[in-house]
Design a protein around this motif. Structure first.
Motif, PDB file in Angstrom:
ATOM      1  N   HIS A  61      -6.423   9.849  14.179  1.00 49.30           N
ATOM      2  CA  HIS A  61      -5.131   9.373  13.677  1.00 49.30           C
ATOM      3  C   HIS A  61      -4.532  10.354  12.674  1.00 49.30           C
ATOM      4  O   HIS A  61      -4.450  10.105  11.477  1.00 49.30           O
ATOM      5  CB  HIS A  61      -5.269   7.983  13.046  1.00 49.30           C
ATOM      6  CG  HIS A  61      -3.949   7.406  12.643  1.00 49.30           C
ATOM      7  ND1 HIS A  61      -2.971   7.139  13.554  1.00 49.30           N
ATOM      8  CD2 HIS A  61      -3.434   7.097  11.429  1.00 49.30           C
ATOM      9  CE1 HIS A  61      -1.909   6.662  12.918  1.00 49.30           C
ATOM     10  NE2 HIS A  61      -2.164   6.632  11.635  1.00 49.30           N
TER      11      HIS A  61
ATOM     12  N   ARG B 266      -2.088  12.109  10.465  1.00 54.26           N
ATOM     13  CA  ARG B 266      -0.768  11.983   9.831  1.00 54.26           C
ATOM     14  C   ARG B 266      -0.468  13.180   8.929  1.00 54.26           C
ATOM     15  O   ARG B 266       0.491  13.163   8.179  1.00 54.26           O
ATOM     16  CB  ARG B 266      -0.703  10.695   9.011  1.00 54.26           C
ATOM     17  CG  ARG B 266      -0.744   9.457   9.903  1.00 54.26           C
ATOM     18  CD  ARG B 266      -0.361   8.233   9.143  1.00 54.26           C
ATOM     19  NE  ARG B 266       1.090   8.140   9.047  1.00 54.26           N
ATOM     20  CZ  ARG B 266       1.750   6.997   8.954  1.00 54.26           C
ATOM     21  NH1 ARG B 266       1.108   5.862   8.937  1.00 54.26           N
ATOM     22  NH2 ARG B 266       3.050   7.000   8.846  1.00 54.26           N
ATOM     23  N   TRP B 267      -1.303  14.230   8.990  1.00 52.66           N
ATOM     24  CA  TRP B 267      -1.195  15.343   8.040  1.00 52.66           C
ATOM     25  C   TRP B 267      -0.839  16.665   8.712  1.00 52.66           C
ATOM     26  O   TRP B 267      -0.727  17.676   8.045  1.00 52.66           O
ATOM     27  CB  TRP B 267      -2.510  15.497   7.275  1.00 52.66           C
ATOM     28  CG  TRP B 267      -2.946  14.207   6.679  1.00 52.66           C
ATOM     29  CD1 TRP B 267      -2.562  13.699   5.462  1.00 52.66           C
ATOM     30  CD2 TRP B 267      -3.805  13.234   7.265  1.00 52.66           C
ATOM     31  NE1 TRP B 267      -3.136  12.468   5.274  1.00 52.66           N
ATOM     32  CE2 TRP B 267      -3.908  12.150   6.359  1.00 52.66           C
ATOM     33  CE3 TRP B 267      -4.489  13.158   8.473  1.00 52.66           C
ATOM     34  CZ2 TRP B 267      -4.669  11.020   6.621  1.00 52.66           C
ATOM     35  CZ3 TRP B 267      -5.248  12.029   8.741  1.00 52.66           C
ATOM     36  CH2 TRP B 267      -5.330  10.987   7.816  1.00 52.66           C
TER      37      TRP B 267
ATOM     38  N   ASP C 135      -4.165   8.452   2.791  1.00 53.86           N
ATOM     39  CA  ASP C 135      -3.028   7.871   3.485  1.00 53.86           C
ATOM     40  C   ASP C 135      -1.744   8.200   2.712  1.00 53.86           C
ATOM     41  O   ASP C 135      -1.696   8.008   1.489  1.00 53.86           O
ATOM     42  CB  ASP C 135      -3.219   6.358   3.583  1.00 53.86           C
ATOM     43  CG  ASP C 135      -2.494   5.744   4.753  1.00 53.86           C
ATOM     44  OD1 ASP C 135      -2.101   6.480   5.674  1.00 53.86           O
ATOM     45  OD2 ASP C 135      -2.305   4.511   4.738  1.00 53.86           O
TER      46      ASP C 135
ATOM     47  N   THR D 293       1.762   7.753   0.938  1.00 53.48           N
ATOM     48  CA  THR D 293       2.288   6.589   0.230  1.00 53.48           C
ATOM     49  C   THR D 293       3.790   6.763   0.020  1.00 53.48           C
ATOM     50  O   THR D 293       4.304   7.879   0.102  1.00 53.48           O
ATOM     51  CB  THR D 293       1.608   6.430  -1.145  1.00 53.48           C
ATOM     52  OG1 THR D 293       1.971   7.552  -1.962  1.00 53.48           O
ATOM     53  CG2 THR D 293       0.090   6.341  -1.019  1.00 53.48           C
TER      54      THR D 293
ATOM     55  N   ARG E 189       5.138   8.339   2.829  1.00 52.63           N
ATOM     56  CA  ARG E 189       5.313   7.375   3.921  1.00 52.63           C
ATOM     57  C   ARG E 189       6.726   6.820   3.798  1.00 52.63           C
ATOM     58  O   ARG E 189       7.086   6.283   2.756  1.00 52.63           O
ATOM     59  CB  ARG E 189       4.282   6.255   3.804  1.00 52.63           C
ATOM     60  CG  ARG E 189       4.382   5.235   4.915  1.00 52.63           C
ATOM     61  CD  ARG E 189       3.268   4.241   4.800  1.00 52.63           C
ATOM     62  NE  ARG E 189       2.034   4.940   5.151  1.00 52.63           N
ATOM     63  CZ  ARG E 189       1.097   4.437   5.920  1.00 52.63           C
ATOM     64  NH1 ARG E 189       1.211   3.223   6.383  1.00 52.63           N
ATOM     65  NH2 ARG E 189       0.036   5.132   6.204  1.00 52.63           N
TER      66      ARG E 189
ATOM     67  N   THR F 177       5.649   9.902   8.520  1.00 57.89           N
ATOM     68  CA  THR F 177       5.141  10.725   7.428  1.00 57.89           C
ATOM     69  C   THR F 177       6.070  11.912   7.226  1.00 57.89           C
ATOM     70  O   THR F 177       6.463  12.584   8.180  1.00 57.89           O
ATOM     71  CB  THR F 177       3.718  11.228   7.748  1.00 57.89           C
ATOM     72  OG1 THR F 177       2.875  10.086   7.943  1.00 57.89           O
ATOM     73  CG2 THR F 177       3.160  12.068   6.623  1.00 57.89           C
TER      74      THR F 177
END
Length: 193
Positions: free
Chosen positions: A15, A17-18, A76, A78, A119, A134
């Motif tokens: 997963h 997101r970076w 995660d 934010t 986020r 993101t």
């Protein structure tokens, strides 16, 4: 396989997101595991680790010591933002590694340039599973590069050279004991491997 059938797969970052996609080309070599020779494949990740897998089975043999600083890795994003290192540029980005099979070392071009990940709401149909995306901004620091020699047996860092600028190009290792690379501004350099 001559059929095109998938033999194995290894997911470095579940997963993602970076922006930790696999960019640096893999390198093939033989290594020793518990006294036995294993045909391996290695890849310098944007995460800052050199991943070594059994190329016949896909089994992870080890991850190296981090070759760039790591901070809040896999945190995660934010709404207020979280600063993560390595950032989206890596670790190691498109730079190919070089290898000296006689000294059992791999030479990795690295980037230290943290990024702050946010986020943000999508404001779309609330029945959909994804409600955010993101967004990132590079951290307001002076980025730099690393050229790192990693031992292929232990995964430990043998030595590291810090460059003024992020290392985006590859390296060239020679049997004569030199490693060639360069700075982003065009300066060429040679190091004793």
């Amino acid at each position: 396989s001559k059929t095109g059938e998938l033999k194995w797969a290894f997911q470095q970052v579940p997963h993602d997101r970076w922006g930790y996609d696999v960019s640096s080309p893999p390198v093939l070599f033989d290594t020793q595991v518990n006294g036995e020779t294993v045909k391996a494949v290695g890849q310098a990740g944007k995460t800052g680790w050199f991943y070594v897998l059994n190329r016949a089975t896909g089994e992870l043999l080890y991850k190296s010591e981090p070759f760039v600083p790591q901070q809040n890795l896999f945190a995660d994003p934010t709404p207020a933002g979280v600063t993560v290192a390595p950032g989206i540029a890596g670790g190691s980005n498109w730079s190919p590694v070089s290898l000296n099979p006689h000294t059992e070392k791999v030479f990795i071009s690295g980037i230290h340039w943290p990024a702050t990940y946010y986020r943000k709401p999508l404001n779309i149909d609330e029945s959909l599973p994804w409600q955010t995306y993101t967004y990132f901004e590079f951290a307001d620091i002076k980025p730099y590069g690393t050229l790192t020699a990693v031992d292929l047996i232990s995964g430990k860092i043998d030595w590291q050279h810090q460059s003024r600028l992020p290392m985006l190009g590859g390296t060239l290792a020679t049997a004569g004991g030199l490693v060639f690379s360069g700075e982003g501004d065009g300066e060429f350099f040679a190091l004793d491997s």
